[in-house]
Every structure is written in structure tokens, then in C-alpha cells.
Design a protein around this motif. Structure first.
Motif, PDB file in Angstrom:
ATOM      1  N   ILE A  46       0.854  -1.194   0.000  1.00  0.00           N
ATOM      2  CA  ILE A  46       0.000   0.000   0.000  1.00  0.00           C
ATOM      3  C   ILE A  46       0.891   1.245   0.000  1.00  0.00           C
ATOM      4  O   ILE A  46       1.807   1.370   0.823  1.00  0.00           O
ATOM      5  CB  ILE A  46      -0.926   0.003   1.234  1.00  0.00           C
ATOM      6  CG1 ILE A  46      -1.853  -1.218   1.194  1.00  0.00           C
ATOM      7  CG2 ILE A  46      -1.743   1.288   1.288  1.00  0.00           C
ATOM      8  CD1 ILE A  46      -2.663  -1.408   2.477  1.00  0.00           C
ATOM      9  N   LEU A  47       0.615   2.150  -0.907  1.00  0.00           N
ATOM     10  CA  LEU A  47       1.444   3.338  -1.065  1.00  0.00           C
ATOM     11  C   LEU A  47       0.694   4.596  -0.625  1.00  0.00           C
ATOM     12  O   LEU A  47      -0.523   4.710  -0.808  1.00  0.00           O
ATOM     13  CB  LEU A  47       1.875   3.489  -2.528  1.00  0.00           C
ATOM     14  CG  LEU A  47       2.684   2.319  -3.118  1.00  0.00           C
ATOM     15  CD1 LEU A  47       2.942   2.564  -4.597  1.00  0.00           C
ATOM     16  CD2 LEU A  47       3.979   2.114  -2.356  1.00  0.00           C
ATOM     17  N   PHE A  48       1.447   5.541  -0.048  1.00  0.00           N
ATOM     18  CA  PHE A  48       0.889   6.813   0.408  1.00  0.00           C
ATOM     19  C   PHE A  48       1.677   7.965  -0.210  1.00  0.00           C
ATOM     20  O   PHE A  48       2.846   7.817  -0.595  1.00  0.00           O
ATOM     21  CB  PHE A  48       0.978   6.908   1.937  1.00  0.00           C
ATOM     22  CG  PHE A  48       0.209   5.854   2.679  1.00  0.00           C
ATOM     23  CD1 PHE A  48      -1.095   6.077   3.098  1.00  0.00           C
ATOM     24  CD2 PHE A  48       0.799   4.621   2.969  1.00  0.00           C
ATOM     25  CE1 PHE A  48      -1.800   5.103   3.783  1.00  0.00           C
ATOM     26  CE2 PHE A  48       0.100   3.635   3.653  1.00  0.00           C
ATOM     27  CZ  PHE A  48      -1.198   3.880   4.054  1.00  0.00           C
ATOM     28  N   ASP A  49       1.009   9.101  -0.279  1.00  0.00           N
ATOM     29  CA  ASP A  49       1.723  10.303  -0.692  1.00  0.00           C
ATOM     30  C   ASP A  49       2.802  10.608   0.339  1.00  0.00           C
ATOM     31  O   ASP A  49       2.615  10.393   1.552  1.00  0.00           O
ATOM     32  CB  ASP A  49       0.765  11.492  -0.809  1.00  0.00           C
ATOM     33  CG  ASP A  49      -0.188  11.355  -1.996  1.00  0.00           C
ATOM     34  OD1 ASP A  49       0.168  10.637  -2.953  1.00  0.00           O
ATOM     35  OD2 ASP A  49      -1.287  11.947  -1.941  1.00  0.00           O
ATOM     36  N   THR A  50       3.918  11.137  -0.112  1.00  0.00           N
ATOM     37  CA  THR A  50       5.058  11.397   0.776  1.00  0.00           C
ATOM     38  C   THR A  50       4.675  12.311   1.932  1.00  0.00           C
ATOM     39  O   THR A  50       4.113  13.396   1.735  1.00  0.00           O
ATOM     40  CB  THR A  50       6.211  12.043  -0.019  1.00  0.00           C
ATOM     41  OG1 THR A  50       6.579  11.177  -1.096  1.00  0.00           O
ATOM     42  CG2 THR A  50       7.417  12.278   0.880  1.00  0.00           C
ATOM     43  N   GLY A  51       4.942  11.819   3.153  1.00  0.00           N
ATOM     44  CA  GLY A  51       4.685  12.616   4.354  1.00  0.00           C
ATOM     45  C   GLY A  51       3.222  12.792   4.687  1.00  0.00           C
ATOM     46  O   GLY A  51       2.871  13.584   5.560  1.00  0.00           O
ATOM     47  N   LYS A  52       2.337  12.049   3.992  1.00  0.00           N
ATOM     48  CA  LYS A  52       0.900  12.203   4.222  1.00  0.00           C
ATOM     49  C   LYS A  52       0.243  10.841   4.460  1.00  0.00           C
ATOM     50  O   LYS A  52       0.861   9.793   4.264  1.00  0.00           O
ATOM     51  CB  LYS A  52       0.245  12.880   3.016  1.00  0.00           C
ATOM     52  CG  LYS A  52       0.750  14.273   2.715  1.00  0.00           C
ATOM     53  CD  LYS A  52       0.042  14.859   1.498  1.00  0.00           C
ATOM     54  CE  LYS A  52       0.547  16.248   1.172  1.00  0.00           C
ATOM     55  NZ  LYS A  52      -0.135  16.818  -0.029  1.00  0.00           N
ATOM     56  N   ALA A  53      -1.026  10.883   4.849  1.00  0.00           N
ATOM     57  CA  ALA A  53      -1.786   9.649   5.047  1.00  0.00           C
ATOM     58  C   ALA A  53      -2.744   9.401   3.893  1.00  0.00           C
ATOM     59  O   ALA A  53      -3.664   8.590   4.006  1.00  0.00           O
ATOM     60  CB  ALA A  53      -2.554   9.720   6.364  1.00  0.00           C
ATOM     61  N   THR A  54      -2.512  10.077   2.790  1.00  0.00           N
ATOM     62  CA  THR A  54      -3.354   9.914   1.610  1.00  0.00           C
ATOM     63  C   THR A  54      -2.905   8.692   0.821  1.00  0.00           C
ATOM     64  O   THR A  54      -1.742   8.599   0.396  1.00  0.00           O
ATOM     65  CB  THR A  54      -3.270  11.152   0.702  1.00  0.00           C
ATOM     66  OG1 THR A  54      -3.516  12.323   1.466  1.00  0.00           O
ATOM     67  CG2 THR A  54      -4.279  11.047  -0.428  1.00  0.00           C
TER      68      THR A  54
END
Length: 230
Positions: free
Chosen positions: A123-131
Motif C-alpha cells: 500500500i502506497l501513500f503520498d510522501t509525508g501524508k496519510a493519503t
């Protein structure tokens, strides 16, 4: 019958001396006056009535005389529509094949546990975010399908980060990412009460944070399933 009336338990009906002058028409050793089925050989324990399936319910009272079942179900076996050996009345998952030890529900095997971990780690998230990145939708949908197959299992979604940044920031970010996964799965129909989320930040690395690849590996989500105590 050669037995004087004063000593004959059945003075008006011929019978042998061994039964005190009473007849036993069907020869099952239960005299007719005590025999609930006087013309059909049966068991003494069932008042002279037969029990073809041996379930302890006399055939005359047995709704399934050729198939063993408990007396509380009128001599019929309890239904078990998924055929897992756990009757529907006791089966927490009557439409899913499970185990007796797990009250008729399927148990999470080691292979399934590994699959969940492997999926979750991608599972991947935007850098530094929980998106959650859009390309993770397919893997999350696969995870939802797996969770749906185990309706009596609770799942813990864990968030983990690398060691870049402050401990407090990493703790918060990992918790938010874990909750974002839970929220997605809720939208896919997984009951919220079956899932918890926790963020461990950088506390539980599985690789060396001193390398780029190690940090990438440590930035992950894990999903663990546990069957609740019954």
C-alpha cells in the motif's frame, strides 16, 4: 393359560408363566400391556418399540426414522447447510465451511496471514501524508475480499515508518496511515468493529534505516488477524 386367575397378571388373556400369564405378541420380551408397539418387535428401553436408526428415538416418534438425530430435533439430524460438521444452530458462519474449533467459521491460515502481510506492505501513500495513492486501490480491494471471507475474525491494521523525522511525527503519521486503510476497508463493507488501527512510528523496523532500501522497507502497513475468544 394354566395360571390361576389369582396369580395371573392378565387373567382374561392367555400368556406364558414367565410373564405371569400375560402375552407378548411380538416376542420382544415386553408384554403387550406394557408394550407401546405390541405388534412390532422393539427395545425394552423404548417400551417395546423399534428404533431403526439407533438414535434413541422410537420410530413411531421419529420424524427421520432412517437417519439418526437427537430427540430435541424429533429424531432428525440438525441441518448443516455448509457441510462442515457444525450444525447451523451452533454455526457462527452457517454458509461458510469452517472448523469445529472455530464454531463453524473458517480459520485464518498461515498462508492467508502471509498474503495479507504481503498485500498490506504494498500500500502506497503520498510522501509525508496519510493519503493513499490511487494505484493501491486494487490491492486494498483484494484485502477487503479476504477480510470478508472471515466474518468472525478481528483485524489489526498497523502503520510503520522509517527513522527519518521526529519520533512524534512518525508516530502520528503511522497512526493516520493505518486509520486511512481502516476507513477504506469500511467503505468496502468491512464492519468497523472488526478492525482496529495503531501507529508504531519507527519503533519496529524490519530493515536497516541506514540504507535507502531499508528505509523504504520500514515504511509499511501490516494487517494481522486474530479470532476473538468465544
Amino acid at each position: 393359560d394354566g395360571i390361576e386367575d389369582s396369580k395371573d397378571a392378565c387373567p382374561n388373556t392367555p400368556g406364558p408363566a414367565e410373564y405371569n400369564g400375560c402375552p407378548d405378541s411380538d416376542g420382544d420380551t415386553v408384554i403387550d400391556k406394557d408394550d407401546a408397539c405390541p405388534n412390532t418387535p422393539g427395545l425394552v428401553a423404548l417400551a417395546g418399540c423399534p428404533d431403526a436408526d439407533g438414535d434413541g428415538v422410537a420410530d413411531k416418534d421419529d420424524e427421520c426414522p432412517n437417519e439418526a438425530g437427537p430427540a430435541e430435533n424429533n429424531g432428525c439430524p440438525w441441518p448443516d447447510r455448509d457441510g462442515d460438521g457444525v450444525p447451523d444452530k451452533d454455526d457462527l458462519c452457517p454458509d461458510l465451511v469452517g472448523t469445529v474449533a472455530n464454531n463453524g467459521c473458517p480459520e485464518v491460515t498461515e498462508a492467508v496471514r502471509k498474503t495479507l502481510l504481503d498485500y498490506a506492505k504494498t500500500i502506497l501513500f503520498d510522501t509525508g501524508k496519510a493519503t493513499i495513492k490511487p494505484q493501491s486501490a486494487d490491492v486494498l480491494n483484494n484485502i477487503a475480499d479476504i477480510l470478508d471471507d472471515y466474518p468472525n475474525v478481528n483485524f489489526r491494521v498497523e502503520g510503520h515508518t522509517d527513522s527519518t523525522g521526529s519520533d512524534a511525527l512518525n508516530k502520528r503519521l503511522s497512526g493516520e496511515r493505518a486509520q486511512a486503510v481502516v476507513n477504506y476497508l469500511i467503505e468496502k463493507g468491512i464492519p468497523s468493529e472488526r478492525m482496529t488501527s495503531v501507529g508504531y512510528g519507527e519503533e519496529r523496523p524490519i530493515a536497516d534505516n541506514n540504507t535507502r532500501e531499508g528505509r523504504r522497507t520500514n515504511r509499511r502497513v501490516e494487517i494481522h488477524g486474530e479470532t476473538p475468544n468465544n
